[in-house]
Every structure is written in C-alpha cells, then in structure tokens.
Enzyme design. Structure first.
Site, PDB file in Angstrom:
ATOM      1  N   ILE A   1       0.851  -1.200   0.000  1.00 17.45           N
ATOM      2  CA  ILE A   1       0.000   0.000   0.000  1.00 17.45           C
ATOM      3  C   ILE A   1       0.886   1.250   0.000  1.00 17.45           C
ATOM      4  O   ILE A   1       2.076   1.169   0.332  1.00 17.45           O
ATOM      5  CB  ILE A   1      -0.926   0.069   1.244  1.00 17.45           C
ATOM      6  CG1 ILE A   1      -0.110   0.042   2.550  1.00 17.45           C
ATOM      7  CG2 ILE A   1      -1.965  -1.031   1.233  1.00 17.45           C
ATOM      8  CD1 ILE A   1      -0.918   0.400   3.799  1.00 17.45           C
TER       9      ILE A   1
ATOM     10  N   ASP B   1       0.887   8.317   0.983  1.00 17.96           N
ATOM     11  CA  ASP B   1       1.867   9.363   0.689  1.00 17.96           C
ATOM     12  C   ASP B   1       1.562  10.680   1.382  1.00 17.96           C
ATOM     13  O   ASP B   1       0.420  11.155   1.355  1.00 17.96           O
ATOM     14  CB  ASP B   1       1.922   9.628  -0.827  1.00 17.96           C
ATOM     15  CG  ASP B   1       2.428   8.432  -1.614  1.00 17.96           C
ATOM     16  OD1 ASP B   1       2.802   7.419  -0.996  1.00 17.96           O
ATOM     17  OD2 ASP B   1       2.449   8.517  -2.859  1.00 17.96           O
TER      18      ASP B   1
ATOM     19  N   TYR C   1       7.043   4.625   2.583  1.00 19.88           N
ATOM     20  CA  TYR C   1       7.091   3.635   1.498  1.00 19.88           C
ATOM     21  C   TYR C   1       8.536   3.351   1.073  1.00 19.88           C
ATOM     22  O   TYR C   1       8.932   2.203   0.890  1.00 19.88           O
ATOM     23  CB  TYR C   1       6.275   4.183   0.331  1.00 19.88           C
ATOM     24  CG  TYR C   1       6.072   3.258  -0.854  1.00 19.88           C
ATOM     25  CD1 TYR C   1       5.101   2.260  -0.821  1.00 19.88           C
ATOM     26  CD2 TYR C   1       6.819   3.418  -2.027  1.00 19.88           C
ATOM     27  CE1 TYR C   1       4.889   1.438  -1.933  1.00 19.88           C
ATOM     28  CE2 TYR C   1       6.605   2.608  -3.133  1.00 19.88           C
ATOM     29  CZ  TYR C   1       5.640   1.620  -3.082  1.00 19.88           C
ATOM     30  OH  TYR C   1       5.433   0.816  -4.179  1.00 19.88           O
TER      31      TYR C   1
ATOM     32  N   PHE D   1       9.780  11.917  -3.016  1.00 21.16           N
ATOM     33  CA  PHE D   1       9.132  13.006  -2.256  1.00 21.16           C
ATOM     34  C   PHE D   1       7.779  12.500  -1.749  1.00 21.16           C
ATOM     35  O   PHE D   1       6.990  11.952  -2.510  1.00 21.16           O
ATOM     36  CB  PHE D   1       8.936  14.202  -3.195  1.00 21.16           C
ATOM     37  CG  PHE D   1       8.488  15.449  -2.509  1.00 21.16           C
ATOM     38  CD1 PHE D   1       9.418  16.416  -2.140  1.00 21.16           C
ATOM     39  CD2 PHE D   1       7.142  15.668  -2.246  1.00 21.16           C
ATOM     40  CE1 PHE D   1       8.997  17.583  -1.511  1.00 21.16           C
ATOM     41  CE2 PHE D   1       6.722  16.826  -1.622  1.00 21.16           C
ATOM     42  CZ  PHE D   1       7.652  17.788  -1.246  1.00 21.16           C
ATOM     43  N   GLY D   2       7.532  12.669  -0.467  1.00 17.82           N
ATOM     44  CA  GLY D   2       6.233  12.263   0.089  1.00 17.82           C
ATOM     45  C   GLY D   2       6.144  10.785   0.421  1.00 17.82           C
ATOM     46  O   GLY D   2       5.058  10.285   0.715  1.00 17.82           O
ATOM     47  N   GLN D   3       7.263  10.081   0.360  1.00 15.92           N
ATOM     48  CA  GLN D   3       7.193   8.631   0.592  1.00 15.92           C
ATOM     49  C   GLN D   3       8.264   8.149   1.570  1.00 15.92           C
ATOM     50  O   GLN D   3       8.898   7.114   1.336  1.00 15.92           O
ATOM     51  CB  GLN D   3       7.335   7.870  -0.736  1.00 15.92           C
ATOM     52  CG  GLN D   3       6.108   7.976  -1.633  1.00 15.92           C
ATOM     53  CD  GLN D   3       6.081   6.923  -2.724  1.00 15.92           C
ATOM     54  OE1 GLN D   3       7.122   6.525  -3.254  1.00 15.92           O
ATOM     55  NE2 GLN D   3       4.900   6.462  -3.083  1.00 15.92           N
TER      56      GLN D   3
ATOM     57  N   TYR E   1       7.348   2.916 -12.509  1.00 15.80           N
ATOM     58  CA  TYR E   1       5.908   3.191 -12.536  1.00 15.80           C
ATOM     59  C   TYR E   1       5.215   2.275 -13.543  1.00 15.80           C
ATOM     60  O   TYR E   1       5.506   2.290 -14.727  1.00 15.80           O
ATOM     61  CB  TYR E   1       5.667   4.664 -12.875  1.00 15.80           C
ATOM     62  CG  TYR E   1       6.033   5.560 -11.705  1.00 15.80           C
ATOM     63  CD1 TYR E   1       5.088   5.904 -10.745  1.00 15.80           C
ATOM     64  CD2 TYR E   1       7.335   6.021 -11.538  1.00 15.80           C
ATOM     65  CE1 TYR E   1       5.427   6.700  -9.656  1.00 15.80           C
ATOM     66  CE2 TYR E   1       7.690   6.817 -10.450  1.00 15.80           C
ATOM     67  CZ  TYR E   1       6.715   7.153  -9.507  1.00 15.80           C
ATOM     68  OH  TYR E   1       7.063   7.926  -8.433  1.00 15.80           O
ATOM     69  N   ILE E   2       4.294   1.475 -13.009  1.00 14.92           N
ATOM     70  CA  ILE E   2       3.558   0.510 -13.826  1.00 14.92           C
ATOM     71  C   ILE E   2       2.095   0.955 -13.852  1.00 14.92           C
ATOM     72  O   ILE E   2       1.561   1.414 -12.831  1.00 14.92           O
ATOM     73  CB  ILE E   2       3.674  -0.920 -13.207  1.00 14.92           C
ATOM     74  CG1 ILE E   2       5.138  -1.277 -12.866  1.00 14.92           C
ATOM     75  CG2 ILE E   2       3.045  -1.960 -14.132  1.00 14.92           C
ATOM     76  CD1 ILE E   2       6.099  -1.358 -14.020  1.00 14.92           C
TER      77      ILE E   2
HETATM   78  P1  NDP Z   1      -2.647  -2.650  -6.133  1.00 16.87           P
HETATM   79  O1  NDP Z   1      -3.107  -1.573  -5.202  1.00 16.87           O
HETATM   80  O2  NDP Z   1      -3.341  -2.835  -7.430  1.00 16.87           O
HETATM   81  O3  NDP Z   1      -2.660  -4.047  -5.363  1.00 16.87           O
HETATM   82  C1  NDP Z   1      -2.182  -4.164  -4.059  1.00 16.87           C
HETATM   83  C2  NDP Z   1      -2.620  -5.503  -3.522  1.00 16.87           C
HETATM   84  O4  NDP Z   1      -2.153  -5.610  -2.164  1.00 16.87           O
HETATM   85  C3  NDP Z   1      -4.132  -5.677  -3.495  1.00 16.87           C
HETATM   86  O5  NDP Z   1      -4.444  -6.923  -4.065  1.00 16.87           O
HETATM   87  C4  NDP Z   1      -4.469  -5.677  -2.007  1.00 16.87           C
HETATM   88  O6  NDP Z   1      -5.488  -6.584  -1.684  1.00 16.87           O
HETATM   89  C5  NDP Z   1      -3.180  -6.177  -1.394  1.00 16.87           C
HETATM   90  N1  NDP Z   1      -3.086  -5.766  -0.003  1.00 16.87           N
HETATM   91  C6  NDP Z   1      -2.954  -4.516   0.492  1.00 16.87           C
HETATM   92  N2  NDP Z   1      -2.934  -4.549   1.826  1.00 16.87           N
HETATM   93  C7  NDP Z   1      -3.032  -5.847   2.198  1.00 16.87           C
HETATM   94  C8  NDP Z   1      -3.044  -6.533   3.442  1.00 16.87           C
HETATM   95  N3  NDP Z   1      -2.917  -5.887   4.620  1.00 16.87           N
HETATM   96  N4  NDP Z   1      -3.159  -7.889   3.443  1.00 16.87           N
HETATM   97  C9  NDP Z   1      -3.280  -8.557   2.281  1.00 16.87           C
HETATM   98  N5  NDP Z   1      -3.258  -7.974   1.063  1.00 16.87           N
HETATM   99  C10 NDP Z   1      -3.139  -6.636   1.037  1.00 16.87           C
HETATM  100  O7  NDP Z   1      -1.106  -2.386  -6.325  1.00 16.87           O
HETATM  101  P2  NDP Z   1      -0.100  -2.814  -7.493  1.00 16.87           P
HETATM  102  O8  NDP Z   1      -0.558  -4.064  -8.129  1.00 16.87           O
HETATM  103  O9  NDP Z   1       0.174  -1.640  -8.326  1.00 16.87           O
HETATM  104  O10 NDP Z   1       1.222  -3.083  -6.628  1.00 16.87           O
HETATM  105  C11 NDP Z   1       1.657  -4.380  -6.261  1.00 16.87           C
HETATM  106  C12 NDP Z   1       3.022  -4.257  -5.591  1.00 16.87           C
HETATM  107  O11 NDP Z   1       3.939  -3.658  -6.500  1.00 16.87           O
HETATM  108  C13 NDP Z   1       3.014  -3.366  -4.344  1.00 16.87           C
HETATM  109  O12 NDP Z   1       3.853  -3.925  -3.367  1.00 16.87           O
HETATM  110  C14 NDP Z   1       3.582  -2.064  -4.849  1.00 16.87           C
HETATM  111  O13 NDP Z   1       4.192  -1.335  -3.817  1.00 16.87           O
HETATM  112  C15 NDP Z   1       4.579  -2.557  -5.881  1.00 16.87           C
HETATM  113  N6  NDP Z   1       4.902  -1.570  -6.902  1.00 16.87           N
HETATM  114  C16 NDP Z   1       3.950  -1.088  -7.739  1.00 16.87           C
HETATM  115  C17 NDP Z   1       4.304  -0.173  -8.690  1.00 16.87           C
HETATM  116  C18 NDP Z   1       3.319   0.384  -9.646  1.00 16.87           C
HETATM  117  O14 NDP Z   1       3.742   1.252 -10.415  1.00 16.87           O
HETATM  118  N7  NDP Z   1       2.091  -0.051  -9.666  1.00 16.87           N
HETATM  119  C19 NDP Z   1       5.676   0.314  -8.820  1.00 16.87           C
HETATM  120  C20 NDP Z   1       6.598  -0.275  -7.912  1.00 16.87           C
HETATM  121  C21 NDP Z   1       6.212  -1.187  -6.992  1.00 16.87           C
HETATM  122  P3  NDP Z   1      -6.945  -6.067  -1.314  1.00 16.87           P
HETATM  123  O15 NDP Z   1      -7.435  -5.284  -2.496  1.00 16.87           O
HETATM  124  O16 NDP Z   1      -7.705  -7.310  -1.037  1.00 16.87           O
HETATM  125  O17 NDP Z   1      -6.743  -5.184  -0.106  1.00 16.87           O
END
Ligand code: NDP
Length: 246
Positions: free
Chosen positions: A90, A93, A152, A147-149, A184-185
């Site tokens: 999560i 920020d 994270y 910035f802001g993280q 960034y994805i």
């Molecule tokens: P999403 O927000 O789409 O997905 C995050 C997932 O984490 C959700 O399925 C959510 O499940 C789950 N989750 C969050 N909190 C909990 C918890 N306490 N217990 C169990 N599950 C939890 O994010 P992304 O797919 O974009 O990101 C996936 C990973 O990649 C993250 O770790 C992110 O930091 C990392 N990342 C992403 C980038 C991007 O650009 N998107 C860039 C760099 C890294 P639910 O919905 O059920 O809560």
C-alpha cells in the site's frame, strides 16, 4: 508434482498479471486478499472464465498470526508453497512534515512486516525440500527515495536488506531470494495519481516515455521462479524503463 505459488495481493494490478504468468508456467496458484474484500468471488469467477483456476485465501499480510493461518490452510489444501511472491503493498503518501505515526505504521506493517510474516511460515519447508523461490516486489522508490514517501521508501528499501540477508542463509539449500524493483507501472495504484502529475512529473522522468505494463514485471517474476534462474540470488533487479540506473 505441480509446484505451488503463493502471490500476496494477487487481485491487484501487478498481482493478477503475476498469477496469470505463473499459471501459464504450469504452477498451481494461490493468492491472498484482505479480509473484508468483497470482490473475491467475482474475481475468481472472472479468472475461471478466462481459464485460470486460482485459489484465494483471506489474509492480512501485516499480521503474523493471519499469515501463519493462511499458509497452514494453503499447505493443507494445495500442498507446500514452493514459490512465494511478496507483492501486497500500500501507499500512504504525504510529506514527512505531515506524516503521522498511523500512516508510517500502516505502510511499514503492510509492505515490510509482511515479508517476514509470509516468508517465515514457508522458508523452512523450502530448505527442507531443497527447492524454493522468494520474490519480493519492492520499488524504484526504495532505491532512489521519493518526495512524500518516507514510509514507502523505507519499507521498500528494507525489503531488499531482507532479501540479501536471507539469500545468504539459504543459498546452499536450493532456495533463491530476490527483489524486483519496478518503476511506474500502469496499475490502479499509479493511476490514482492525478493525470497532470503523471504527464508533467512522472512520465518525463522515464526515458522510454511510458508507464510499464504489469505483464512485463510478471515476465521477470516468471523467470526468477524458473529452474533456469537457480544461480541468481540476492539480486535487486530494476525494471523501470530506464528511470533509475545503478
Ligand atoms: P494494487 O493496489 O493494485 O494491489 C495491491 C494488492 O495488495 C491488493 O491486491 C491488495 O489486496 C493487497 N493488499 C494490500 N494490503 C493488504 C493486506 N494488509 N493484506 C493482504 N493484502 C493486502 O497495487 P499494485 O498491483 O500496483 O502493486 C503491487 C506491488 O507492486 C506493491 O507492493 C507495490 O508497492 C509494488 N509496486 C507497484 C508499482 C506500480 O507502479 N504499480 C511500482 C513499484 C512497486 P486487497 O485489495 O484485497 O486489499
């Protein structure tokens, strides 16, 4: 026997692509979702219609007992976990000036404590069986700061310290531990950033001039999970369109 992959947060943008990649590679796929998530049945049905038979388990990855109970249930129903992808994460920020303890703790718990909580119940089994993969999804912002993280960036950098230390401990047991640091994805997490910020601040920093695709990260996870990647451990692999090079 079919190997079992556990992808935390598999219903999210990156997680879903990882689940699909692992299924295509012939692994059985389990994923976690947050307790209270109401979209699970619909997601499983949608995936089934697309040809993927995923198994979903409620788990708060930030809670040790919840993680243990989840892994126990998966082991009983699907077999021991061979590949763990610590993907759930999560963001909360805000500048450090505004950062309160609640938002600091939430991010550290979900993004970093989770890596301990989920790896602990699967790691001994992997070393006992002589094969395993732990793949931690970190972030470019854990490498360069953002910035802001502060919360994270700290959690994501901490993840890689964990990777290197555990990689040393299990290297002779057929288990590899690696970090992937995506830039960034184009998932919901990034699309929540206002479009003008994406256009004016983020995309101009990416030499490729675009966001990454979840499938591109999933392809790298698939490689790290494969037998071919057996000599690759303790690495932090950047996949960021050239945004940050180390
Ligand atoms: P999403 O927000 O789409 O997905 C995050 C997932 O984490 C959700 O399925 C959510 O499940 C789950 N989750 C969050 N909190 C909990 C918890 N306490 N217990 C169990 N599950 C939890 O994010 P992304 O797919 O974009 O990101 C996936 C990973 O990649 C993250 O770790 C992110 O930091 C990392 N990342 C992403 C980038 C991007 O650009 N998107 C860039 C760099 C890294 P639910 O919905 O059920 O809560």
């Amino acid at each position: 026997m079919t190997r079992v992959t556990l992808v935390t947060g598999g219903m999210g943008g990156l997680g879903e692509a990882i689940c699909i990649k692992m299924a295509k590679m012939g692994y059985s796929v389990a994923t976690t979702y947050s307790p209270g998530n109401t979209k699970v049945a619909a997601w499983l049905a949608d995936m089934k219609q697309k040809g993927y038979n995923f198994h979903a388990y409620a788990c708060d990855v930030g809670d040790f007992d919840s993680a243990q109970a989840c892994v126990d249930q998966i082991t009983k129903e699907m077999g021991p976990v061979d590949v763990l992808v610590n993907n759930a994460g999560i963001t909360r920020d805000m500048t450090f000036k505004k950062m309160d303890k609640t938002n600091w703790d939430a991010v550290i718990k979900t993004n970093l404590d989770s890596v301990f909580n989920m790896t602990k119940p699967v790691c001994d089994g992997m070393t006992d069986r002589g094969w395993g993969r732990v793949i931690n999804i970190s972030s470019v912002n854990g490498q360069k700061g953002a910035f802001g993280q502060t919360n994270y960036s700290a959690a994501k950098a901490g993840m890689h310290g964990f990777t290197k230390a555990l990689a040393l401990e299990v290297a002779r047991k057929g288990v590899t531990v690696n970090t992937i640091s995506p830039g960034y994805i184009g998932t919901q997490m990034v699309m929540a950033i206002p479009q003008e910020v994406l256009d004016s601040k983020i995309i101009p920093q990416i030499p490729m001039g675009r966001l990454g695709k979840p499938e591109e990260v999933a392809g790298l996870v698939g490689y790290l999970a494969s037998d071919e990647a057996a000599f690759l451990t303790g690495a932090n692999i950047a996949i960021n369109g050239g945004q940050h090079m180390q």
